[in-house]
Design a protein around this motif. Structure first.
Motif, short mmCIF file in Angstrom:
data_model
loop_
_atom_site.label_atom_id
_atom_site.label_comp_id
_atom_site.label_asym_id
_atom_site.label_seq_id
_atom_site.Cartn_x
_atom_site.Cartn_y
_atom_site.Cartn_z
N ASP A 185 0.80 -1.23 0.00
CA ASP A 185 0.00 0.00 0.00
C ASP A 185 0.83 1.27 0.00
N SER A 186 2.15 1.16 0.15
CA SER A 186 2.98 2.35 -0.03
C SER A 186 3.13 2.70 -1.50
N ARG A 187 2.66 1.80 -2.38
CA ARG A 187 2.76 2.03 -3.82
C ARG A 187 1.42 2.41 -4.45
N THR A 188 0.44 2.68 -3.61
CA THR A 188 -0.89 3.01 -4.15
C THR A 188 -1.57 4.01 -3.22
N LYS A 189 -2.82 4.31 -3.50
CA LYS A 189 -3.57 5.27 -2.70
C LYS A 189 -3.77 4.74 -1.29
N PRO A 190 -3.44 5.53 -0.26
CA PRO A 190 -3.57 5.03 1.12
C PRO A 190 -5.02 4.87 1.52
N ILE A 191 -5.24 3.99 2.51
CA ILE A 191 -6.57 3.83 3.09
C ILE A 191 -6.60 4.53 4.43
N GLN A 192 -7.81 4.78 4.91
CA GLN A 192 -7.98 5.42 6.21
C GLN A 192 -7.91 4.35 7.30
N ARG A 193 -6.87 4.41 8.15
CA ARG A 193 -6.75 3.45 9.23
C ARG A 193 -7.69 3.83 10.36
N ARG A 194 -8.24 2.83 11.03
CA ARG A 194 -9.06 3.06 12.23
C ARG A 194 -8.12 3.22 13.41
N TRP A 195 -8.09 4.43 13.98
CA TRP A 195 -7.13 4.73 15.04
C TRP A 195 -7.66 4.22 16.37
N SER A 196 -7.30 3.01 16.72
CA SER A 196 -7.71 2.44 18.00
C SER A 196 -6.80 2.94 19.10
N ALA A 197 -7.20 2.69 20.35
CA ALA A 197 -6.47 3.23 21.49
C ALA A 197 -5.03 2.74 21.54
N TRP A 198 -4.79 1.48 21.16
CA TRP A 198 -3.43 0.96 21.27
C TRP A 198 -2.46 1.74 20.40
N ARG A 199 -2.91 2.20 19.22
CA ARG A 199 -2.00 2.91 18.33
C ARG A 199 -1.58 4.26 18.93
N GLU A 200 -2.52 4.96 19.53
CA GLU A 200 -2.19 6.24 20.14
C GLU A 200 -1.22 6.06 21.30
N HIS A 201 -1.48 5.04 22.14
CA HIS A 201 -0.56 4.76 23.24
C HIS A 201 0.82 4.37 22.72
N TRP A 202 0.84 3.61 21.65
CA TRP A 202 2.11 3.16 21.08
C TRP A 202 2.93 4.34 20.57
N ARG A 203 2.26 5.30 19.97
CA ARG A 203 2.96 6.50 19.50
C ARG A 203 3.60 7.24 20.66
N LYS A 204 2.88 7.33 21.78
CA LYS A 204 3.42 8.04 22.94
C LYS A 204 4.63 7.31 23.52
N LEU A 205 4.58 5.98 23.51
CA LEU A 205 5.68 5.20 24.06
C LEU A 205 6.93 5.26 23.19
N HIS A 206 6.72 5.23 21.86
CA HIS A 206 7.85 5.08 20.95
C HIS A 206 8.21 6.37 20.21
N GLY A 207 7.38 7.36 20.26
CA GLY A 207 7.72 8.64 19.65
C GLY A 207 7.48 8.66 18.16
N GLU A 208 7.78 9.78 17.55
CA GLU A 208 7.47 10.00 16.14
C GLU A 208 8.33 9.18 15.22
N ASP A 209 9.53 8.72 15.67
CA ASP A 209 10.36 7.91 14.78
C ASP A 209 9.65 6.64 14.39
#
Length: 219
Positions: A185-209
């Protein structure tokens, strides 16, 4: 005293979470893209707390879920484009093998938002002066075999590292003056991901990298 959630995760514990995610996918709780995202995250988790985030919205075990309906036999679901187009995108259910035939036409199968109720996705793809395109999440393992005669069959996917128990998409491709392509999917039109709670927490734990690496690939 060490916080239980900060205890370092073992390889066996990561594999156990990956297996739970696979069971959740077969039960229809995760799309193929969600399964791929969480599987990648499980292998990069370093603590129990990080692993817990990946399954906090899932049942504790398979016994908590209703039995999964399975179709018997080797019947395929066919998508055929003869001098025309056949496309399947968005949310749909895969509970059997798939077939795609393009004869002077195009067939597009977008698997990213599909609920995969089987252990792997298996597709028979035949192109005769046409184009069969299969879109998958980056991070799956793609196995493409078959043959091409005056045509082209290829994989353009950022596949999982060797040894990672990632979702598998197996394609038997036959191209005669046509193309059979499996693209990430990096080679085509992106889809809208469903942002569940785990993803937001994961971003906070691991940062923007981590966010840039895993979510910036056309997601």
């Amino acid at each position: 005293m060490t916080d239980p959630g900060e205890v370092r995760a073992s390889d066996a514990e990561r594999e156990a979470v990956v297996e739970l995610l696979r069971e959740a996918s077969v039960e229809g709780r995760l799309t193929l893209a969600e399964l791929t995202d969480r599987t990648e995250a499980a292998y990069s988790a370093s603590t129990h707390a990080e692993l817990a985030l990946l399954t906090q919205d899932l049942p504790a075990g398979a016994s908590a879920a209703a039995p999964v309906e399975r179709r018997e036999g080797k019947k395929r679901r066919w998508f055929v484009g003869v001098m025309g187009d056949a496309k399947r995108r968005g949310t749909w259910r895969i509970d059997q093998e798939l077939g795609a035939v393009a004869v002077m036409g195009d067939v597009v199968l977008d698997l990213r938002e599909a609920e995969v109720r089987t252990d792997m996705v298996e597709i028979m793809a035949v192109s005769v002066m046409g184009d069969v395109k299969i879109i998958v999440p980056d991070g799956v393992n793609v196995d493409l075999d078959g043959m091409s005669i005056l045509g082209d069959k290829r994989v353009d996917v950022q596949q999982a590292p060797q040894g990672v128990n990632a979702p598998v998409v197996r394609v038997h491709g036959y191209a005669i003056m046509g193309d059979v392509k499996v693209i990430g999917d990096s080679r085509t039109k992106p889809i809208q991901r469903r942002w569940s709670a785990w993803r937001e927490h994961w971003r906070k734990l691991h940062g923007e990298d981590w966010n840039d690496r895993s979510l910036g690939r056309g997601y």
